[in-house]
Motif scaffolding. Sequence first.
Motif, PDB file in Angstrom:
ATOM      1  N   ASN A   1      -4.687   5.094  -2.141  1.00 25.73           N
ATOM      2  CA  ASN A   1      -5.915   5.582  -1.523  1.00 25.73           C
ATOM      3  C   ASN A   1      -6.535   6.695  -2.357  1.00 25.73           C
ATOM      4  O   ASN A   1      -5.839   7.579  -2.844  1.00 25.73           O
TER       5      ASN A   1
ATOM      6  N   GLU B   1       0.860  -1.185   0.000  1.00 26.71           N
ATOM      7  CA  GLU B   1       0.000   0.000   0.000  1.00 26.71           C
ATOM      8  C   GLU B   1       0.890   1.227   0.000  1.00 26.71           C
ATOM      9  O   GLU B   1       1.838   1.335   0.790  1.00 26.71           O
TER      10      GLU B   1
ATOM     11  N   GLU C   1      -7.972   1.998  -3.415  1.00 24.06           N
ATOM     12  CA  GLU C   1      -8.640   1.808  -2.123  1.00 24.06           C
ATOM     13  C   GLU C   1      -9.633   2.931  -1.877  1.00 24.06           C
ATOM     14  O   GLU C   1      -9.282   4.107  -1.930  1.00 24.06           O
TER      15      GLU C   1
ATOM     16  N   ASP D   1     -11.659  -0.098   1.832  1.00 23.29           N
ATOM     17  CA  ASP D   1     -10.750   0.201   2.939  1.00 23.29           C
ATOM     18  C   ASP D   1     -11.525   0.287   4.253  1.00 23.29           C
ATOM     19  O   ASP D   1     -12.703   0.626   4.244  1.00 23.29           O
TER      20      ASP D   1
ATOM     21  N   LYS E   1     -10.737  -4.877   2.870  1.00 18.06           N
ATOM     22  CA  LYS E   1      -9.682  -4.690   3.854  1.00 18.06           C
ATOM     23  C   LYS E   1     -10.325  -4.552   5.226  1.00 18.06           C
ATOM     24  O   LYS E   1     -10.998  -3.544   5.503  1.00 18.06           O
TER      25      LYS E   1
HETATM   26 CA    CA Z   1      -5.868   2.485   2.793  1.00 20.37          CA
END
Ligand code: CA
Length: 279
Positions: A117, A58, A149, A179, A200
């Motif tokens: 993200n 990530e 995400e 997320d 996630k």
């Molecule tokens: Ca994240």
Amino acid sequence: AKNNGRSQFSFFTRSLQEEALNRLQLSADLRNAVSGGQLRLYFQPIANLGDGLIHKAEALLRWQHPTLGLLQPDEFIGLAEESGQIRKLGNWAFAQAAQWSRKWSRHLGRTVQISINKSAIQFESNGRSMNWKAYLDRLELPHESIIVEITESVLLNASSKTADKLLELRNAGLELAIDDFGTGYSSMAYLKKYEVDYLKIDQSFINDADNEASSRTIAESMILMAHKLGLKVVAEGVETKAQRDWLRSVGCDFAQGFYYSAPLPAKEFEELLYGTRRQ
Ligand code: CA
Ligand code: C2E
Ligand code: CA
Ligand code: CA
């Protein structure tokens, strides 16, 4: 006592003013962060619980501020969202992530997916947005090299504009991850509407798993549900071997957290990745 009260009051207002000024100053500074080369992209490994190897990472933003030092996202992402600068930051992060993914994938002879993200504001903003698909094509990178995400709230409150952009990414072959799953909303209807690839599980469930049977039960149910829907599961905030062992035993696919590594500067992550040591 009255005096005291007043001076406390003025102290309070002064510090609020100071705070506002600081935020204003920081917001102004942020405008030069990209062009000034002050942004850093850190990478946190995501391990496959089956073979123990690092399959993905990530990407997480940091800001090397000229006087304040290395700032964490909670100190500037909110500001960037309020001032509309998040788009510029997000596009920078995306381009960096794509370039590193290309380098690492070529070196290892397998796709090293990087997840990045993307906040609601990035989906909602008007104006010509950077074409991520075209950028990946230019780099001759498979589109699934990038995982986007998004939080549950993005999906739940998605306007038609956001929904279109999500479907566009999805149809272009980028992967999607939800997320912080479990923290936002109990409605899971959106899982039917959008084809996402990963759930996630929020780190709070993993953290509490040591002491609370209920957190374990919830996490295990999320894994079952996700698998029935054809999604893969990433557990966030894995800090101990016991958590890793439990997650592996209940069939979780991937794990991310300090047990493996904190987010690292690209070069340090690269060493970890190329070493491909078993965890
Ligand atoms: Ca994240
Ligand atoms: P997030 O997406 O939920 O990222 C995970 C956060 O958990 C990261 O914090 C990471 O350092 C931290 N973390 C990872 N493993 C562990 C662990 O084992 N234990 C604990 N306690 N924490 C762990 P970080 O890097 O401070 O990022 C905070 C948030 O800032 C991110 O939360 C994300 O929402 C946001 N953010 C970071 N980079 C970007 C970006 O490029 N764009 C946008 N829109 N948001 C970003
Ligand atoms: Ca998260
Ligand atoms: Ca978060």
